[in-house]
Design a protein around this motif. Structure first.
Motif, PDB file in Angstrom:
ATOM      1  N   ASN A  21       9.264  17.553   5.104  1.00 11.69           N
ATOM      2  CA  ASN A  21       8.412  17.644   6.187  1.00 11.69           C
ATOM      3  C   ASN A  21       6.829  17.900   6.091  1.00 11.69           C
ATOM      4  O   ASN A  21       5.991  17.252   6.349  1.00 11.69           O
ATOM      5  N   ASP A  22       6.747  19.015   5.144  1.00  8.16           N
ATOM      6  CA  ASP A  22       5.720  19.064   4.813  1.00  8.16           C
ATOM      7  C   ASP A  22       4.806  18.426   3.848  1.00  8.16           C
ATOM      8  O   ASP A  22       3.682  18.319   3.772  1.00  8.16           O
ATOM      9  N   ALA A  53       3.588  15.433   6.353  1.00  7.70           N
ATOM     10  CA  ALA A  53       2.834  15.754   7.040  1.00  7.70           C
ATOM     11  C   ALA A  53       1.505  15.667   6.299  1.00  7.70           C
ATOM     12  O   ALA A  53       0.252  15.504   6.627  1.00  7.70           O
ATOM     13  N   SER A  97      -1.891  13.042   6.847  1.00 10.19           N
ATOM     14  CA  SER A  97      -2.944  13.642   7.408  1.00 10.19           C
ATOM     15  C   SER A  97      -4.188  13.225   6.325  1.00 10.19           C
ATOM     16  O   SER A  97      -5.017  12.775   6.612  1.00 10.19           O
ATOM     17  N   SER A  99      -1.723  23.050   6.857  1.00  6.97           N
ATOM     18  CA  SER A  99      -0.157  23.035   7.026  1.00  6.97           C
ATOM     19  C   SER A  99       0.458  23.450   5.797  1.00  6.97           C
ATOM     20  O   SER A  99       1.523  24.129   5.909  1.00  6.97           O
ATOM     21  N   VAL A 109       6.960  12.439  11.714  1.00  6.30           N
ATOM     22  CA  VAL A 109       5.872  13.354  11.165  1.00  6.30           C
ATOM     23  C   VAL A 109       4.712  12.864  11.532  1.00  6.30           C
ATOM     24  O   VAL A 109       3.561  13.448  11.944  1.00  6.30           O
ATOM     25  N   VAL A 137       1.741  14.796  13.791  1.00  2.00           N
ATOM     26  CA  VAL A 137       0.520  15.007  13.337  1.00  2.00           C
ATOM     27  C   VAL A 137      -0.608  14.466  14.211  1.00  2.00           C
ATOM     28  O   VAL A 137      -1.617  14.943  14.616  1.00  2.00           O
ATOM     29  N   LEU A 194       2.076  23.550  13.111  1.00  2.00           N
ATOM     30  CA  LEU A 194       2.911  22.755  12.350  1.00  2.00           C
ATOM     31  C   LEU A 194       3.173  23.471  11.077  1.00  2.00           C
ATOM     32  O   LEU A 194       4.812  23.309  10.730  1.00  2.00           O
ATOM     33  N   ASN A 217       7.518  23.873  10.556  1.00  2.00           N
ATOM     34  CA  ASN A 217       8.017  23.233   9.586  1.00  2.00           C
ATOM     35  C   ASN A 217       8.712  24.356   8.552  1.00  2.00           C
ATOM     36  O   ASN A 217       9.570  23.995   7.557  1.00  2.00           O
TER      37      ASN A 217
END
Length: 573
Positions: free
Chosen positions: A156-157, A160, A164, A177, A424, A428, A450, A454
């Motif tokens: 997920n991170d 993300a 971004s 994040s 995701v 975002v 966020l 996560n």
């Protein structure tokens, strides 16, 4: 990201609530869109001037007093159209213009649904594929623990951050994040774990701990150099991302030459259909009375079996009510696990998966040519028909395939990543819209909402492992608290910088000039140094002194950032 353990009735009710909320939100969006198809015309000269000067963002929307002007500005400014599939600012200012409370409620409800689907996709599809792939590829526990396991926990991170940097053009969200999540895990999670097991006087391995913390400090030093220089080229970005392979090599060397093979027996964590992480239990558990005997279980089962015919239609209704959130993923993600095997779903998913990939490629490539669209979709349809036919012919109805398992797992892995990426990206986009609506920097939302969303799964799983797994469980939990953020920093930010620098090649990619990043990295280094000093002094024993210090560091950082976020402090800007 995982959800906390909930008793079955509560879990079922929450799951039905989410699906019903999803249906209501979709119905509301369709009705409101069809009833307001007419577009606003730009009549305000100030509005037109603002639109011309700010096509890259939507920060000026709060300058207008009435919702009509805000709606006109949002619809006319291309910068207000996020990279997701929904225009949240238009929903808030146009559809719910007269009722801002309703707008906040709908967006918050959608935020909860997105977090749930994200965590459930990771838990139910992605993590099982990662675990099975490690067995099929016959990876050693050390290599699997430093590659596939962090990938399962940090997907997920990573996505993300990549979205971004490359899709949302808001690198602040990605940076904050990842760094915010790392600070949360290394300070808050380690602090809670240390305080929770302080009375047990559990010690952890010193060499592994020192290796992880020192390497993490080195990585943060490199990242700090990138932030100070304010730009990064493709070669330095590749070097930064490749540090993770150096870390894997270091772990492997230490495992082969410095340690004998550890044989740890840990109560395994299980992930159920809800995405819940917990410890396996024997039978049902009553909150007040504890474990229920087999006799009581049988009596309850007999009671539940009374008048089955009257419950048939209710069960059928609940089954269809559960489909909106689960069915799209079941139809596109191949699943070859014994407990979830279904030949019809496997055949359909093999057919539809290439079409979903084609749709995502068209969106990511921003392809507008009709002939190219048609060629891509026809090719994906042909590939899907071939794969679906092979699945229909070469699989059994009673059990999943035993041979040629790798293509199935690879397909499930790829489609899980695809769904994670899509969710995701929408998450975002929603957070950026919240930043424009509330007048809060999206980086603050990335640092808090966020990052917490996560990382809450790491808190639950690591705490459960430390409490129930004894000394070995505490060792694994502590190692995960440093290996996971290290992976997110190197792979999440590293790959994001590589992709962003590749788009700007041969020039360098400019890093956002955010002075708050220095504070985040500084507090993160402070938390690592505190643990590096306190633990050896305490003979590697996890106690309250370590936990209280880490919690104090995290809350001091959080207080400082929130105070600056609302404008009470302006130094360093």
């Amino acid at each position: 990201m995982d959800f906390p353990t909930i008793i079955p009735k509560q879990r079922k009710a929450f799951f039905l609530f989410l699906n019903l909320s999803f249906l209501l939100l979709i119905s509301f969006y369709i009705i409101s869109t069809s009833s307001s198809s007419d577009k606003y015309s730009i009549k305000n000269p100030i509005l037109h001037e603002t639109n011309v000067n700010s096509e890259e963002n939507c920060t000026h929307v709060r300058k207008f007093a009435d919702h009509t002007s805000k709606c006109e500005y949002v619809r006319s400014n291309s910068g207000c159209r996020g990279k997701g599939y929904l225009n949240y600012l238009e929903i808030f200012y146009c559809t719910c213009g007269n009722l801002p409370s309703l707008g906040y409620f709908l967006l918050l409800q959608w935020l909860v649904i997105l977090f749930y689907v994200l965590g459930n996709t990771t838990a139910e599809y992605f993590c099982p594929c990662v675990e099975s792939l490690s067995r099929v590829l016959k990876l050693s526990p050390t290599i699997a623990g430093t590659t596939l396991l962090p990938l399962g926990n940090g997907a997920n991170d990573v996505f993300a951050s990549i979205i971004s940097f490359t899709r949302s053009n808001d690198a602040d969200v990605g940076l904050n994040s990842v760094l915010g999540g790392a600070l949360f895990i290394c300070c808050f999670v380690v602090g809670i774990v240390s305080i929770s097991i302080s009375s047990r006087r559990i010690t952890v391995d010193k060499r592994n701990f020192v290796r992880d913390v020192l390497f993490f400090l080195f990585v943060l030093g490199c990242l700090l150099m990138i932030i100070i220089f304010g730009k990064v080229n493709i070669w330095f970005a590749l070097c930064f991302a490749s540090l993770y392979f150096i870390y894997i090599a270091l772990v492997s060397v230490m495992h082969l030459f410095c340690h004998k093979e550890d044989k740890m027996v840990i109560n395994p964590l299980v992930v159920d259909e809800f995405g819940t992480t917990g410890i396996p239990l024997l039978g049902y558990v009553d909150e007040e009375k504890g474990p229920i005997s087999e006799k009581d279980q049988e009596s309850r089962i007999r009671w539940l079996n009374i008048d089955k015919s009257s419950c048939f239609y209710l069960s059928l209704f609940l089954y269809f009510l559960e489909l909106p959130l689960s069915l799209p993923r079941k139809l596109t993600i191949p699943v070859v696990f014994e407990e979830n095997w279904s030949k019809p779903f496997a055949t359909i998913s093999a057919t539809l998966a290439p079409i979903l990939l084609a749709a995502l490629c068209v969106k990511l490539g921003e392809i507008d040519d009709f002939r190219t669209h048609l060629a891509i979709y026809l090719t994906s349809l042909l590939v899907g028909i071939i794969l679906g036919t092979m699945a229909l012919v070469f699989t059994k109805k009673s059990s999943p395939p035993k041979t040629f398992l790798f293509p199935w797992l690879a397909g499930g892995f790829l489609m899980s990543i695809t769904w994670t990426y899509v969710i995701v990206e929408e998450l975002v986009s929603l957070l950026v819209a919240f930043g424009d609506i509330l007048g809060i920097s999206p980086s603050i939302l990335g640092l808090t909402v966020l990052a917490w969303g996560n990382s809450v799964g790491d808190l639950i799983s690591n705490l459960a492992m430390a409490l129930r797994g004894g000394a070995d469980g505490a060792q694994v939990a502590l190692s995960g608290c440093y290996a996971g953020p290290l992976f997110n920093t190197l792979m999440g930010l590293g790959l994001s910088l590589v992709f962003a620098a590749w788009e700007d090649y041969p020039t360098s990619y400019p890093i956002p000039k955010d002075s708050d990043l220095y504070e985040t990295v500084g507090f993160l280094m402070g938390g690592l140094l505190w643990a590096l000093v306190i633990l050896p002094k305490r003979n590697m024993q996890l106690d309250k002194s370590l936990g209280v210090g880490l919690l104090a560091i995290y809350f001091c950082f959080l207080f400082l950032r929130l105070v600056k976020g609302v404008g009470l402090l302006k130094f360093g800007t």
